[in-house]
Write a protein that holds these residues in place. Structure first.
Motif, PDB file in Angstrom:
ATOM      1  N   PRO A   1       0.840  -1.211   0.000  1.00 49.18           N
ATOM      2  CA  PRO A   1       0.000   0.000   0.000  1.00 49.18           C
ATOM      3  C   PRO A   1       0.870   1.253   0.000  1.00 49.18           C
ATOM      4  O   PRO A   1       1.924   1.297   0.642  1.00 49.18           O
ATOM      5  CB  PRO A   1      -0.807  -0.118   1.289  1.00 49.18           C
TER       6      PRO A   1
ATOM      7  N   GLU B   1      -2.907   4.567   2.091  1.00 53.62           N
ATOM      8  CA  GLU B   1      -3.764   3.562   1.454  1.00 53.62           C
ATOM      9  C   GLU B   1      -3.989   2.377   2.385  1.00 53.62           C
ATOM     10  O   GLU B   1      -3.220   2.136   3.318  1.00 53.62           O
ATOM     11  CB  GLU B   1      -3.136   3.074   0.145  1.00 53.62           C
TER      12      GLU B   1
ATOM     13  N   THR C   1      -2.618  -1.499   6.229  1.00 54.89           N
ATOM     14  CA  THR C   1      -2.603  -0.075   5.906  1.00 54.89           C
ATOM     15  C   THR C   1      -1.184   0.464   6.054  1.00 54.89           C
ATOM     16  O   THR C   1      -0.334  -0.148   6.708  1.00 54.89           O
ATOM     17  CB  THR C   1      -3.570   0.701   6.827  1.00 54.89           C
TER      18      THR C   1
ATOM     19  N   ARG D   1     -14.945   2.158   5.013  1.00 59.87           N
ATOM     20  CA  ARG D   1     -14.070   2.578   3.916  1.00 59.87           C
ATOM     21  C   ARG D   1     -13.415   3.935   4.187  1.00 59.87           C
ATOM     22  O   ARG D   1     -12.410   4.273   3.566  1.00 59.87           O
ATOM     23  CB  ARG D   1     -14.851   2.637   2.599  1.00 59.87           C
TER      24      ARG D   1
ATOM     25  N   GLY E   1      -7.995   5.301   5.754  1.00 61.45           N
ATOM     26  CA  GLY E   1      -7.377   5.923   4.602  1.00 61.45           C
ATOM     27  C   GLY E   1      -8.099   5.505   3.336  1.00 61.45           C
ATOM     28  O   GLY E   1      -9.232   5.009   3.372  1.00 61.45           O
ATOM     29  N   ARG E   2      -7.467   5.659   2.223  1.00 68.06           N
ATOM     30  CA  ARG E   2      -8.087   5.346   0.935  1.00 68.06           C
ATOM     31  C   ARG E   2      -8.020   3.832   0.690  1.00 68.06           C
ATOM     32  O   ARG E   2      -6.941   3.243   0.601  1.00 68.06           O
ATOM     33  CB  ARG E   2      -7.362   6.088  -0.187  1.00 68.06           C
ATOM     34  N   VAL E   3      -9.192   3.197   0.578  1.00 71.14           N
ATOM     35  CA  VAL E   3      -9.247   1.755   0.323  1.00 71.14           C
ATOM     36  C   VAL E   3      -8.984   1.519  -1.157  1.00 71.14           C
ATOM     37  O   VAL E   3      -9.722   2.013  -2.017  1.00 71.14           O
ATOM     38  CB  VAL E   3     -10.613   1.167   0.738  1.00 71.14           C
ATOM     39  N   VAL E   4      -7.940   0.738  -1.455  1.00 70.10           N
ATOM     40  CA  VAL E   4      -7.529   0.528  -2.850  1.00 70.10           C
ATOM     41  C   VAL E   4      -7.702  -0.914  -3.297  1.00 70.10           C
ATOM     42  O   VAL E   4      -7.386  -1.233  -4.455  1.00 70.10           O
ATOM     43  CB  VAL E   4      -6.063   0.952  -3.045  1.00 70.10           C
TER      44      VAL E   4
ATOM     45  N   THR F   1      -4.838   8.863  10.251  1.00 65.33           N
ATOM     46  CA  THR F   1      -4.114   9.628   9.234  1.00 65.33           C
ATOM     47  C   THR F   1      -3.086  10.588   9.827  1.00 65.33           C
ATOM     48  O   THR F   1      -2.270  11.141   9.084  1.00 65.33           O
ATOM     49  CB  THR F   1      -5.097  10.433   8.371  1.00 65.33           C
TER      50      THR F   1
END
Length: 731
Positions: free
Chosen positions: A117, A121, A163, A138, A142-145, A582
């Motif tokens: 990640p 992410e 993460t 979600r 952070g940003r779920v990729v 974050t």
């Protein structure tokens, strides 16, 4: 000229055919066939359940080893990544959060991830995405990729997060929290792999809660129509047949039904080989790939189950020794004294188990429990035999034909009570153990749940290391507008004191005085959030102080209380967690009392497994009760039919059924309830937790007595109906 070997082989085949024909032509043959099919299905399902559990554990352990980090050497020359771990919760159930930071461009990511990640992410497991859909999962890490693939999960439904922080780990405490790894492939123990229940305990639970009722159903099925088979065995003995010959006849009578039940039970498992199957109640998802690895064991367990079913039917189909005598036979069933001795041994085993610790004590307790449940019906039968003699004597003295005949029949046939009452007796034991186990909550867990019911997410606890001034500013700026951050400065060891540090405006917002120097918070604080903090952290030793967060001044984890006076929803907690994940270094976010509440939830999850197995066992016991009652009707009705020649009172059949079926069964239920309460109280005294639900036990006893009444009513109705059709025959 045929050889002796050829004649012997033809005799074996002929005896098998005799048994097959006898099974089809005897009275109650269809009932026995269906009962044996159901019993064989239950037996093979129990064996398959053990194989499924073994396959799930083997697959889980294999994948846990594959994804566990291999620690790098102390000099760090072979370090490929950094690794840290924490926990979070969704819906009251914990899951693991793994932080990753690659240190080499050539480093391979852990199994289940297509790549490392990027900063900020996260990869989430499908099970967590599904469970946390309503909790805005979600937006939390952070940003779920992407999703974690199955080869990186202990089970398809495991909840797990990988993460990567926005900023690399730093500060004086980074080494205490982050590991450096050179690769993956070492057992580590994360997620479901931390399950404290070893495989032998699971197998033991399956055997006790499902296997025992399955054997009870098989015993009931094997003895359906036993009187006719006992007469056939005596005839075979009179013709010179030995035990092997009689066993072949019985095998021919039961093999077809046992084979059909084994096949049906195995076919029911086959879909699990093709697709992942979620189990009811527990929500656990079984891996089809793991079960395919153990498919050979499924075949072996099916063959062994079939062999065990046939063997037990043959062993239970015994012939009485009186068949070797030419004198008239006085038919009277007898409860073997050995069963009463074994009951005493089982009770002693339960009592002695408290003096052994660990698995030995648990094994002795479970073994003694199984022995009590297995032999308790015989105790009830012996008591029924004694009761039958007393009822017959009382009926004779008072001229009561129903009491006289019912008592004589009960005294002569105590085995009927063994078969009919077994289901109720074991059911009471199952209900008692499941209820006590699920009541093991504990005072701290009850307090935690009460706190969370009162304030919910209005007080959240955030823990992290190395909260620098920059991180503190970033964190507080990212919090939702209604959130207020208060630092908990703890010191003093066992007699710790806690100082709440925050600007005076924050304390005034929560109706708490803000002096210039630290002063104790009164226990009668009007603000509910502050009162809950007092109860969980400070007690009488909590004080408040005007000031800002003392960033980076402590060597251990730093604790922050996020307080709001507003009613909040899941989006508020998601905002707090997103701000923490974050901006802070591997944070942990929880509600007040979560350590106890989540621990109780884990224990409740174990209770869900016991409930699943218990419901399966109860279903089998209900089937055993129905089969046993139906078999007794087939014998009871025709046996009483000749009374038609002696009386024209149709009510006599109901009275006889009441004294023969209802009264002994009700007495067996009461005896079972007394033993179950003793057993439950003993269990509670050993584990120092739990309580007996007298409402549940009373309801179970009432249900057993109602079942006894229904059995008596139906038995009397069946006998009355049979008497109308009965005609004397020269038999």
């Amino acid at each position: 000229m045929p050889t002796d070997h050829g004649r012997g082989r033809r005799l074996w085949i002929q005896l098998l055919r005799v048994g097959l024909a006898a099974g089809r032509g005897s009275r109650g043959g269809r009932l026995r066939f269906v009962a044996l099919v159901l019993a064989s299905m239950a037996l093979v399902t129990t064996a398959h359940a053990a194989v499924v559990a073994a396959s799930a554990y083997a697959g889980r352990d294999h994948r846990d080893q594959a994804r566990g980090p291999i620690l790098a050497k102390s000099n760090g020359k072979n370090a490929a990544f950094r690794w840290a771990e924490s926990t979070d919760a969704v819906g009251g159930k914990q899951h693991w959060v793994i932080y990753l930071e690659p240190m080499s461009a050539s480093a391979e990511p852990p199994p289940g991830l297509p790549r490392w990640p990027a900063p900020g992410e996260a990869f989430l497991s499908p099970g967590l995405l599904k469970a946390g859909n309503g909790a805005h999962i979600r937006q939390r890490y952070g940003r779920v990729v992407g999703e974690i693939a199955k080869d990186g999960l202990a089970s398809p439904g495991e909840r797990l997060v990988y993460t990567r922080p926005l900023t690399a780990p730093e500060g004086k405490n980074a080494k205490a929290l982050w590991y450096t790894g050179s690769g993956f492939g070492h057992p580590w123990g994360i997620g479901e792999a931390t399950d404290p229940s070893p495989l032998p305990q699971v197998i033991l639970a399956i055997a006790a809660l499902v296997g025992m009722p399955a054997l009870a159903l098989l015993v009931v099925a094997a003895r359906c129509g036993s009187a006719a088979r006992d007469r056939r065995n005596q005839l075979l003995m009179a013709l010179g047949a030995g035990w092997p010959h009689r066993a072949l006849v019985t095998t021919g009578e039961s093999a077809a039904a046992s084979a059909l039940g084994t096949v049906l039970g195995t076919v029911a498992v086959l879909p699990m080989l093709a697709t992942d199957v979620p189990l009811p109640i527990t929500g656990y998802v079984l891996s089809a790939a793991d079960l395919r690895e153990k498919s050979a064991l499924l075949a072996v367990s099916a063959l062994l189950s079939f062999a065990v079913a046939v063997f037990l039917v043959v062993a239970l189909n015994r012939a009485g020794s009186v068949a070797q005598s030419t004198s008239p036979r006085r038919f009277r069933e007898r409860v073997p004294r050995l069963r009463l001795v074994l009951f005493g041994v089982a009770v002693a085993t339960v009592v002695v188990s408290q003096y052994f610790g660990g698995r030995t004590g648990l094994f002795l307790f479970v073994a003694g429990t199984l022995g009590v449940w297995a032999t308790l019906p015989s105790v009830g039968a012996r008591a029924s035999q004694w009761l039958g003699a007393k009822m017959a004597g009382l009926g004779n003295r008072r001229g009561n034909p129903g009491l006289l005949v019912g008592g004589r029949w009960t005294g002569a046939h105590p085995g009927v009570i063994v078969r009919v009452a077994t289901a109720m007796i074991i059911s009471l034991g199952l209900i008692g153990q499941l209820q006590v186990w699920n009541s093991r909550l504990g005072e701290p867990a009850r307090d935690a749940r009460a706190t969370q019911a009162r304030i919910g997410d209005q007080v959240l606890i955030v823990e992290s290391r190395d909260i620098t001034p920059g991180r503190w500013r970033d964190f507080t700026s990212a919090l939702p507008p209604q959130a207020n951050a208060i630092t908990l400065n703890m010191s003093g060891g066992d007699k710790r004191s806690v100082t709440l540090i925050s600007p005076c405006a924050t304390f005034q917002r929560f109706q708490t005085p803000c002096p210039s120097k630290a002063l104790p918070v009164p226990s009668s604080s009007k603000n509910p959030q502050i009162r809950e903090l007092l109860s969980w952290y400070g007690g009488e030793n909590m004080s408040v102080q005007d000031g800002n967060h003392p960033a980076g001044k402590r060597s251990g984890p730093e604790t922050i209380a996020i307080i709001t006076g507003d009613h909040v929803d899941a989006l508020y907690r998601t905002g707090v967690e997103r701000a923490a994940y974050t901006t802070l270094n591997t944070p942990s976010i929880s509600r007040l009392g979560d350590d106890w509440a989540l621990g109780a939830e884990d224990r409740a999850s174990l209770g869900h497994w016991l409930l699943l197995f218990g419901i399966a066992g109860m279903t089998l016991l209900i089937l055993a009760a129905i089969v046993s009652a139906a078999a007794e009707f087939l014998r009871f009705g025709p046996a009483l039919a000749p009374l038609t020649a002696l009386t024209d009172n149709p009510g006599i059949y109901g009275r006889i059924a009441f004294w023969h079926l209802t009264v002994p069964m009700a007495m067996s239920t009461v005896i079972a309830a007394v033993i179950t309460v003793w057993h439950s109280l003993f269990f509670i005294s050993v584990i120092q937790e739990g309580e007996v639900s007298w409402n549940a036990m009373g309801g179970s006893v009432v249900g057993g007595i109602l079942f006894a009444l229904a059995t008596g009513v139906l038995g009397g109705w069946a006998a009355r109906r049979t008497s109308r059709e009965w005609r004397p025959t020269a038999d």
